[in-house]
Design an enzyme around this catalytic site. Structure first.
Site, mmCIF file in Angstrom:
data_model
loop_
_atom_site.group_PDB
_atom_site.id
_atom_site.type_symbol
_atom_site.label_atom_id
_atom_site.label_comp_id
_atom_site.label_asym_id
_atom_site.label_seq_id
_atom_site.Cartn_x
_atom_site.Cartn_y
_atom_site.Cartn_z
ATOM 1 N N HIS A 1 18.987 22.362 9.235
ATOM 2 C CA HIS A 1 17.833 22.554 10.112
ATOM 3 C C HIS A 1 16.690 23.076 9.241
ATOM 4 O O HIS A 1 16.796 24.160 8.677
ATOM 5 C CB HIS A 1 18.127 23.621 11.166
ATOM 6 C CG HIS A 1 18.909 23.144 12.340
ATOM 7 N ND1 HIS A 1 20.240 22.835 12.273
ATOM 8 C CD2 HIS A 1 18.540 22.952 13.635
ATOM 9 C CE1 HIS A 1 20.650 22.463 13.477
ATOM 10 N NE2 HIS A 1 19.647 22.524 14.318
ATOM 11 N N ASP B 1 27.181 24.006 22.070
ATOM 12 C CA ASP B 1 26.824 25.130 22.951
ATOM 13 C C ASP B 1 25.502 24.895 23.666
ATOM 14 O O ASP B 1 25.060 25.752 24.429
ATOM 15 C CB ASP B 1 26.807 26.452 22.171
ATOM 16 C CG ASP B 1 26.055 26.365 20.857
ATOM 17 O OD1 ASP B 1 25.830 25.248 20.355
ATOM 18 O OD2 ASP B 1 25.683 27.425 20.317
ATOM 19 N N HIS C 1 24.006 19.922 19.880
ATOM 20 C CA HIS C 1 24.807 21.150 19.767
ATOM 21 C C HIS C 1 25.800 21.282 20.929
ATOM 22 O O HIS C 1 25.414 21.134 22.088
ATOM 23 C CB HIS C 1 23.898 22.374 19.754
ATOM 24 C CG HIS C 1 23.030 22.458 18.525
ATOM 25 N ND1 HIS C 1 23.345 23.239 17.448
ATOM 26 C CD2 HIS C 1 21.868 21.833 18.203
ATOM 27 C CE1 HIS C 1 22.405 23.111 16.514
ATOM 28 N NE2 HIS C 1 21.500 22.259 16.961
ATOM 29 N N ASP D 1 19.078 17.349 20.388
ATOM 30 C CA ASP D 1 19.302 18.774 20.100
ATOM 31 C C ASP D 1 20.284 19.391 21.117
ATOM 32 O O ASP D 1 21.305 19.937 20.731
ATOM 33 C CB ASP D 1 17.985 19.560 20.075
ATOM 34 C CG ASP D 1 17.976 20.639 19.007
ATOM 35 O OD1 ASP D 1 18.947 20.714 18.227
ATOM 36 O OD2 ASP D 1 17.004 21.413 18.940
ATOM 37 N N GLU E 1 11.296 23.103 11.046
ATOM 38 C CA GLU E 1 11.120 23.152 12.499
ATOM 39 C C GLU E 1 10.108 24.259 12.763
ATOM 40 O O GLU E 1 8.940 23.995 13.032
ATOM 41 C CB GLU E 1 12.469 23.428 13.176
ATOM 42 C CG GLU E 1 12.400 23.481 14.705
ATOM 43 C CD GLU E 1 13.768 23.814 15.323
ATOM 44 O OE1 GLU E 1 14.708 24.133 14.580
ATOM 45 O OE2 GLU E 1 13.859 23.768 16.570
ATOM 46 N N HIS F 1 22.358 14.573 16.203
ATOM 47 C CA HIS F 1 21.975 15.995 16.241
ATOM 48 C C HIS F 1 22.050 16.522 17.674
ATOM 49 O O HIS F 1 21.094 16.421 18.444
ATOM 50 C CB HIS F 1 20.554 16.168 15.676
ATOM 51 C CG HIS F 1 20.159 17.594 15.458
ATOM 52 N ND1 HIS F 1 19.641 18.056 14.265
ATOM 53 C CD2 HIS F 1 20.221 18.682 16.267
ATOM 54 C CE1 HIS F 1 19.396 19.352 14.353
ATOM 55 N NE2 HIS F 1 19.728 19.757 15.569
HETATM 56 ZN ZN LIG Z 1 19.530 21.734 16.299
#
Ligand SMILES: [Zn+2]
Length: 339
Positions: A198, A18, A16, A279, A201, A14
């Site tokens: 997701h 960006d 990202h 993340d 959270e 997991h």
């Molecule tokens: Zn995430």
């Protein structure tokens, strides 16, 4: 201890695209784009991008406006993906899944297919140079019109021969149930993609329930609030649904107050397949080794427990099962006889 954890074979499920640019690269891309960034020096930019003052998920996500503006040309996307493989190798990763919403790279006319093709070129070059395989998870975003999610799912299925292995839904959770995007998930699943969502959270356990039952999730991103529903927790354990936890990111968005209170310990003890993830390397200011170290220090995970979580990541990768077994068995062999 950190050195030992860095050498431990790990997989990142997991992270990202960006959220994982190098500050030095951002500055060079900004020059190419004619953009001015919030800081002109790599260290200052690194500090600016580090989320340490967000009070909720939405504030956290605002940082991404800066990086997404730099990901509008194929060359830029390819470079960032390539550098992620290099950084992964430096952190002792053996495999990673890079997630991104390709629609975010269409602001200057690039198509989603072109964006993913560029990402895949960067990954393939990286794999060749650094020996670390990687795959792509395509995301839609919760605030998107469900029709756009369907278009992203169709594109994702079409790009399966360009490293796309799964479909995800990301973005601000508050007031946006994943069920709205059910059609996109149906399409992705029928098209042979893995599903992760997701959930749990910012939103409560209900979003995890929906992700599993309406969106066919076999992995959950975060799942921080799963503990709120003991019956659902047992269901997740019994169906072997993997929870991709992100301790540092949860601290930054205020989902948990301290690392010691993070439910990853409870999930692990309950027998849930749980793994540590970052993340975002940039916004969270961590690499995977740091998350393992944090789990050891704040949650008293023993070395063998940390190894178990690392192996879980290989087993729940969105790869064909024989490839997962091969990665896991190689990791096991290396753990048995560290060089
Ligand atoms: Zn995430």
């Amino acid at each position: 201890m950190r050195e030992r954890l860095k050498r431990m074979p790990k997989a990142e499920l997991h992270v990202h695209l960006d959220g994982s640019l190098r500050p030095e690269t951002m500055l060079e891309l900004a020059v190419e784009e004619g953009l001015t960034l919030p800081a002109a020096e790599p260290e200052a930019l690194r500090r600016w991008m580090l989320v340490d003052d967000a009070t909720n998920l939405e504030e956290y996500l605002a940082r991404f406006d800066v990086t997404i503006a730099l990901l509008q040309r194929p060359e830029a996307i390819e470079r960032v993906a390539y550098e992620m493989i290099e950084d992964a190798a430096a952190d002792g990763l053996r495999y990673l899944e890079i997630r991104y919403c390709p629609h975010l790279s269409t602001r200057q006319g690039l198509s989603m297919d072109e964006a993913v093709a560029a990402e895949w070129r960067g990954i393939q070059r990286g794999t060749q140079d650094f020996g670390i395989p990687a795959r792509i998870i395509n995301c839609s975003l919760r605030h998107y019109d469900p029709e756009l999610s369907v278009a992203i799912a169709e594109h994702s299925v079409r790009m399966r021969d360009h490293g796309v292995v799964a479909f995800d839904l990301a973005g601000g959770e508050a007031g946006r149930p994943p069920e709205l995007h059910r059609e996109a998930f149906d399409l992705a699943a029928r098209g042979g993609l893995g599903i992760t969502v997701h959930a749990g959270e910012a939103a409560g356990w209900e979003s995890i329930f929906e992700a599993i039952h309406s969106c066919r999730a076999v992995r959950i991103g975060h799942g921080t609030r799963l503990f709120e529903n003991p019956a659902l927790l047992e269901y997740v354990r019994d169906r072997r649904i993997c929870i991709e936890t992100n301790i540092t990111s949860n601290l930054q968005t205020g989902v948990v107050r301290t690392a010691a209170e993070h439910p990853v310990r409870q999930y692990f003890d309950a027998g849930i397949p749980v793994t540590l993830c970052t993340d975002s390397w940039l916004m969270s200011g961590v690499v995977l080794t740091d998350e393992y170290l944090l789990a050891q220090q704040a949650l008293a995970f023993t070395p063998s427990e940390l190894e178990a979580m690392a192996l879980t990541a290989f087993e729940h990768a969105f790869l064909p099962w024989p490839e997962r077994v091969a990665l896991r068995d190689r990791a096991l062999a290396d753990l048995a006889s560290p060089s």
